[in-house]
Design a protein around this motif. Structure first.
Motif, PDB file in Angstrom:
ATOM      1  N   GLY A   1      -4.928 -55.193  12.203  1.00 50.22           N
ATOM      2  CA  GLY A   1      -4.645 -54.889  13.605  1.00 50.22           C
ATOM      3  C   GLY A   1      -3.371 -54.084  13.795  1.00 50.22           C
ATOM      4  N   ILE A   2      -3.071 -53.224  12.820  1.00 48.65           N
ATOM      5  CA  ILE A   2      -1.911 -52.342  12.930  1.00 48.65           C
ATOM      6  C   ILE A   2      -2.381 -50.904  12.752  1.00 48.65           C
ATOM      7  CG2 ILE A   2      -0.268 -54.090  12.130  1.00 48.65           C
ATOM      8  CD1 ILE A   2      -0.244 -52.713   9.402  1.00 48.65           C
ATOM      9  N   ALA A   3      -1.596 -49.963  13.199  1.00 50.10           N
ATOM     10  CA  ALA A   3      -1.960 -48.554  13.067  1.00 50.10           C
ATOM     11  C   ALA A   3      -1.894 -48.136  11.598  1.00 50.10           C
ATOM     12  CB  ALA A   3      -1.015 -47.689  13.891  1.00 50.10           C
ATOM     13  N   ARG A   4      -2.818 -47.289  11.185  1.00 48.76           N
ATOM     14  CA  ARG A   4      -2.822 -46.806   9.802  1.00 48.76           C
ATOM     15  C   ARG A   4      -1.528 -46.076   9.490  1.00 48.76           C
ATOM     16  NH1 ARG A   4      -2.946 -42.576   7.193  1.00 48.76           N
ATOM     17  NH2 ARG A   4      -3.519 -41.273   8.945  1.00 48.76           N
ATOM     18  N   THR A   5      -1.006 -45.318  10.449  1.00 52.27           N
ATOM     19  CA  THR A   5       0.245 -44.597  10.218  1.00 52.27           C
ATOM     20  C   THR A   5       1.402 -45.566   9.985  1.00 52.27           C
ATOM     21  OG1 THR A   5       0.555 -44.410  12.616  1.00 52.27           O
ATOM     22  CG2 THR A   5      -0.417 -42.514  11.483  1.00 52.27           C
ATOM     23  N   HIS A   6       1.382 -46.698  10.673  1.00 56.42           N
ATOM     24  CA  HIS A   6       2.397 -47.739  10.473  1.00 56.42           C
ATOM     25  C   HIS A   6       2.294 -48.289   9.049  1.00 56.42           C
ATOM     26  CE1 HIS A   6       4.309 -51.689  12.204  1.00 56.42           C
ATOM     27  NE2 HIS A   6       4.939 -51.242  11.149  1.00 56.42           N
ATOM     28  N   LEU A   7       1.076 -48.591   8.612  1.00 51.24           N
ATOM     29  CA  LEU A   7       0.848 -49.087   7.253  1.00 51.24           C
ATOM     30  C   LEU A   7       1.313 -48.065   6.223  1.00 51.24           C
ATOM     31  CD1 LEU A   7      -0.252 -51.153   5.245  1.00 51.24           C
ATOM     32  CD2 LEU A   7      -2.504 -50.080   5.534  1.00 51.24           C
ATOM     33  N   THR A   8       1.010 -46.799   6.456  1.00 54.92           N
ATOM     34  CA  THR A   8       1.431 -45.741   5.536  1.00 54.92           C
ATOM     35  C   THR A   8       2.950 -45.726   5.389  1.00 54.92           C
ATOM     36  OG1 THR A   8      -0.496 -44.381   6.068  1.00 54.92           O
ATOM     37  CG2 THR A   8       1.404 -43.241   5.133  1.00 54.92           C
ATOM     38  N   MET A   9       3.650 -45.823   6.500  1.00 53.00           N
ATOM     39  CA  MET A   9       5.119 -45.816   6.449  1.00 53.00           C
ATOM     40  C   MET A   9       5.663 -47.051   5.735  1.00 53.00           C
ATOM     41  SD  MET A   9       6.301 -44.112  10.077  1.00 53.00           S
ATOM     42  CE  MET A   9       5.303 -45.131  11.142  1.00 53.00           C
ATOM     43  N   ILE A  10       5.024 -48.207   5.929  1.00 58.26           N
ATOM     44  CA  ILE A  10       5.446 -49.418   5.222  1.00 58.26           C
ATOM     45  C   ILE A  10       5.239 -49.230   3.723  1.00 58.26           C
ATOM     46  CG2 ILE A  10       4.907 -51.853   4.811  1.00 58.26           C
ATOM     47  CD1 ILE A  10       4.226 -52.025   7.846  1.00 58.26           C
TER      48      ILE A  10
END
Length: 82
Positions: free
Chosen positions: A34-43
């Protein structure tokens, strides 16, 4: 907001490693968490810090307890420090 004490790159590398071991794409993991893919990429790249809530969502998406994911981060940190 609680932040983990590990460096962002340890958190990101651990999440990427577990994701790949489970055969999940970033898109699938981000959808389950339930998070944005772009957020996951940055993590995963270590450019964004994951708060504890996000770590819990990701662990749940991996079908594991947050403590299991945190332990993997601890193990990665121990390997790095050797």
């Amino acid at each position: 907001m609680i932040h983990l004490l590990w460096e962002n790159n340890i958190v990101g590398q651990t999440i990427r490693s577990v994701r790949k071991a489970k055969g999940m794409s970033q898109e699938v993991l981000s959808g389950f968490a339930g998070i944005a893919r772009t957020h996951l990429t940055m993590i995963e790249r270590g450019t964004k810090q994951a708060n504890f809530s996000t770590i819990c969502k990701i662990a749940e998406a991996f079908d594991m307890r947050p403590s299991e994911l945190v332990r993997k981060m601890e193990e990665a940190e121990e390997k790095r420090d050797k």
